[in-house]
Design an enzyme around this catalytic site. Structure first.
Site, PDB file in Angstrom:
ATOM      1  N   GLU A 203     -12.139 -16.414 -48.346  1.00 58.00           N
ATOM      2  CA  GLU A 203     -12.526 -17.172 -47.150  1.00 58.00           C
ATOM      3  C   GLU A 203     -13.605 -16.404 -46.402  1.00 58.00           C
ATOM      4  O   GLU A 203     -13.611 -15.174 -46.412  1.00 58.00           O
ATOM      5  CB  GLU A 203     -11.303 -17.293 -46.214  1.00 58.00           C
ATOM      6  CG  GLU A 203     -10.661 -18.654 -46.158  1.00 58.00           C
ATOM      7  CD  GLU A 203     -11.470 -19.689 -45.388  1.00 58.00           C
ATOM      8  OE1 GLU A 203     -12.714 -19.649 -45.408  1.00 58.00           O
ATOM      9  OE2 GLU A 203     -10.830 -20.552 -44.776  1.00 58.00           O
ATOM     10  N   ASP A 204     -14.475 -17.131 -45.735  1.00 58.39           N
ATOM     11  CA  ASP A 204     -15.487 -16.447 -44.923  1.00 58.39           C
ATOM     12  C   ASP A 204     -14.866 -15.926 -43.622  1.00 58.39           C
ATOM     13  O   ASP A 204     -15.062 -14.792 -43.226  1.00 58.39           O
ATOM     14  CB  ASP A 204     -16.681 -17.364 -44.625  1.00 58.39           C
ATOM     15  CG  ASP A 204     -16.268 -18.775 -44.256  1.00 58.39           C
ATOM     16  OD1 ASP A 204     -15.189 -19.205 -44.702  1.00 58.39           O
ATOM     17  OD2 ASP A 204     -16.992 -19.458 -43.531  1.00 58.39           O
TER      18      ASP A 204
ATOM     19  N   ASP B 140      -9.746 -17.917 -38.365  1.00 64.46           N
ATOM     20  CA  ASP B 140      -9.559 -17.837 -36.905  1.00 64.46           C
ATOM     21  C   ASP B 140      -8.231 -18.452 -36.489  1.00 64.46           C
ATOM     22  O   ASP B 140      -7.251 -17.750 -36.374  1.00 64.46           O
ATOM     23  CB  ASP B 140     -10.759 -18.344 -36.095  1.00 64.46           C
ATOM     24  CG  ASP B 140     -11.407 -19.587 -36.628  1.00 64.46           C
ATOM     25  OD1 ASP B 140     -10.707 -20.405 -37.242  1.00 64.46           O
ATOM     26  OD2 ASP B 140     -12.617 -19.753 -36.404  1.00 64.46           O
TER      27      ASP B 140
ATOM     28  N   PHE C 287     -17.579 -17.423 -31.558  1.00 67.22           N
ATOM     29  CA  PHE C 287     -18.134 -18.289 -32.607  1.00 67.22           C
ATOM     30  C   PHE C 287     -19.293 -17.559 -33.283  1.00 67.22           C
ATOM     31  O   PHE C 287     -20.205 -17.078 -32.620  1.00 67.22           O
ATOM     32  CB  PHE C 287     -18.626 -19.588 -31.980  1.00 67.22           C
ATOM     33  CG  PHE C 287     -18.843 -20.667 -32.988  1.00 67.22           C
ATOM     34  CD1 PHE C 287     -17.810 -21.509 -33.358  1.00 67.22           C
ATOM     35  CD2 PHE C 287     -20.092 -20.829 -33.582  1.00 67.22           C
ATOM     36  CE1 PHE C 287     -18.010 -22.505 -34.302  1.00 67.22           C
ATOM     37  CE2 PHE C 287     -20.294 -21.830 -34.528  1.00 67.22           C
ATOM     38  CZ  PHE C 287     -19.253 -22.668 -34.881  1.00 67.22           C
TER      39      PHE C 287
ATOM     40  N   ARG D 152     -26.669 -21.649 -41.934  1.00 63.69           N
ATOM     41  CA  ARG D 152     -25.975 -21.036 -43.086  1.00 63.69           C
ATOM     42  C   ARG D 152     -26.898 -20.080 -43.851  1.00 63.69           C
ATOM     43  O   ARG D 152     -26.446 -19.175 -44.523  1.00 63.69           O
ATOM     44  CB  ARG D 152     -25.501 -22.115 -44.055  1.00 63.69           C
ATOM     45  CG  ARG D 152     -24.400 -23.015 -43.492  1.00 63.69           C
ATOM     46  CD  ARG D 152     -23.780 -23.831 -44.618  1.00 63.69           C
ATOM     47  NE  ARG D 152     -22.972 -24.927 -44.147  1.00 63.69           N
ATOM     48  CZ  ARG D 152     -21.689 -24.818 -43.773  1.00 63.69           C
ATOM     49  NH1 ARG D 152     -21.074 -23.658 -43.806  1.00 63.69           N
ATOM     50  NH2 ARG D 152     -21.029 -25.879 -43.368  1.00 63.69           N
TER      51      ARG D 152
END
Ligand code: AMP
Length: 351
Positions: A82-83, A86, A135, A148
């Site tokens: 996973e990047d 959260d 974020f 991205r």
């Protein structure tokens, strides 16, 4: 990146006698997966899944996958790449997705981990870097699908947006109070009931679809309502914040709202329930019905049905938002101005 090299080395050590299947979570993880694999020294398989937060919502609120789990994972060691982790919602979907497979092992590796925002439901086996609950964008991660391709990771400026949800049974005064609060706090008021009525009046497809449900005092199906709500938010890209009045009304709507806002770097700041006794509300609604002409306000059976819908489907959202420490109760009986002051007190106390 050093964090990736360290993760690769650690996993390589744990899996030196096995051939793990690395499963990247699209879209955000593509750069991470690429760099991770270049740093991973042993034989391995590679695959991807893609989850959709916005499409194919099922009645349970669990989202479906757009790109399914890889074939032939049975008996293998799967390591999710996973990047960022959260809230943990995506993770829950991943666990759900793999729960019907007979994998030998299921591990989670995430490049970034926001421990402050994580609900802690599942243990995370490998972490590249802990980061603050902000974020981030770049290196595969997007803001509204952009960014991205940035080589580095950036933190977006926090905005001062306030997003509020008003709960309360029909007649509790949500619409009236939202009218005052939107002026006081410069917010955009979205009443799902008003949007439905506007569409019914104008004979749109949405209006025709919603009419039969509204006339009976039933809830309009989630998928229709959720799509409509998103469209209303999208119409106001410059809003300083929103008051959601009459949304969410079901668990699936609450989850969809969280996912949707998160994708826009927004969040629900507080939910406030206006409390009032049902017998008082019936009289208020019958009075209102005489002037507004709303058919769902003119018939006590329909009104009671709307209360039942609320008690059964909306009231349980209390615990959903209590878990996020975002649930507040305000007494909805009294002078209108007095009630506005009670609400303002809650809003002003938000950090
Ligand atoms: P309201 O004006 O908020 O009382 O809403 C009137 C009617 O619109 C409700 O009784 C429902 O039939 C429909 N409705 C409004 N909001 C929603 C929602 N979030 N989910 C499903 N139905 C809704």
């Amino acid at each position: 990146m050093e964090a990736i090299d360290n993760m690769a080395a650690q996993i390589a050590k744990d899996y030196q006698n096995k051939v793990p299947v690395f499963v990247g979570v699209l879209n955000g993880a593509f750069m991470f997966v690429s760099d991770f694999l270049k740093a991973y020294p042993h034989p391995c398989e590679v695959s991807f899944v893609r989850l959709s937060s916005y499409q194919g919502l099922t009645s349970t609120g669990i989202v479906e996958s757009l790109l399914d789990i890889p074939e032939d994972v049975e008996g293998k060691s799967v390591i999710i790449l996973e990047d960022v982790i959260d809230t943990g919602r995506t993770l829950k979907q991943l666990v759900h997705l793999f729960s019907n497979t007979n994998v030998e092992e299921f591990k989670i590796a995430s490049l970034f981990y926001k421990s402050d925002g994580y609900n802690g439901e599942y243990s995370i086996d490998y972490v590249g870097m802990e980061i603050p609950n902000r974020f981030i964008v770049g290196y595969g991660l997007d803001y509204n699908e952009l960014g991205r391709n940035l080589k580095e990771v950036y933190q977006l400026n926090d905005s001062n947006m306030i997003n509020l949800v008003l709960f309360g049974k029909p007649g509790a005064g949500k619409g009236t109070q939202a009218g005052f609060l939107k002026e006081k706090y410069n917010l955009k008021h979205i009443s799902t009931g008003d949007v439905f009525r506007y569409n019914m009046k104008n004979g749109t497809e949405l209006g025709k679809l919603a009419k039969s449900y509204i006339d009976r005092g039933d809830l309009v199906p989630d998928e229709v309502t959720i799509n409509m709500l998103k469209a209303e938010v999208e119409k106001n890209p410059d809003a300083a914040g929103f008051i959601f009045d009459g949304f969410p009304r079901t668990a699936a709507q609450a989850e969809a709202l969280d996912n949707f806002l998160e994708s826009k770097n927004m969040k629900v700041d507080a939910t406030i329930a206006l409390e009032a006794d049902e017998n008082i509300l019936v009289n208020r609604l019958l009075e209102r019905g005489k002037e507004s002409g709303r058919s769902d306000d003119q018939d006590e059976t329909k009104i009671r049905n709307r209360f039942d819908e609320y008690n059964e489907k909306t009231a349980p959202l209390r615990s959903y938002y209590e878990n996020q420490e975002k649930f507040h109760i305000v007494n909805g009986i009294g002078e209108v101005t007095e009630i506005t002051e009670r609400l303002a007190k809650v809003i002003d106390s938000l950090g």
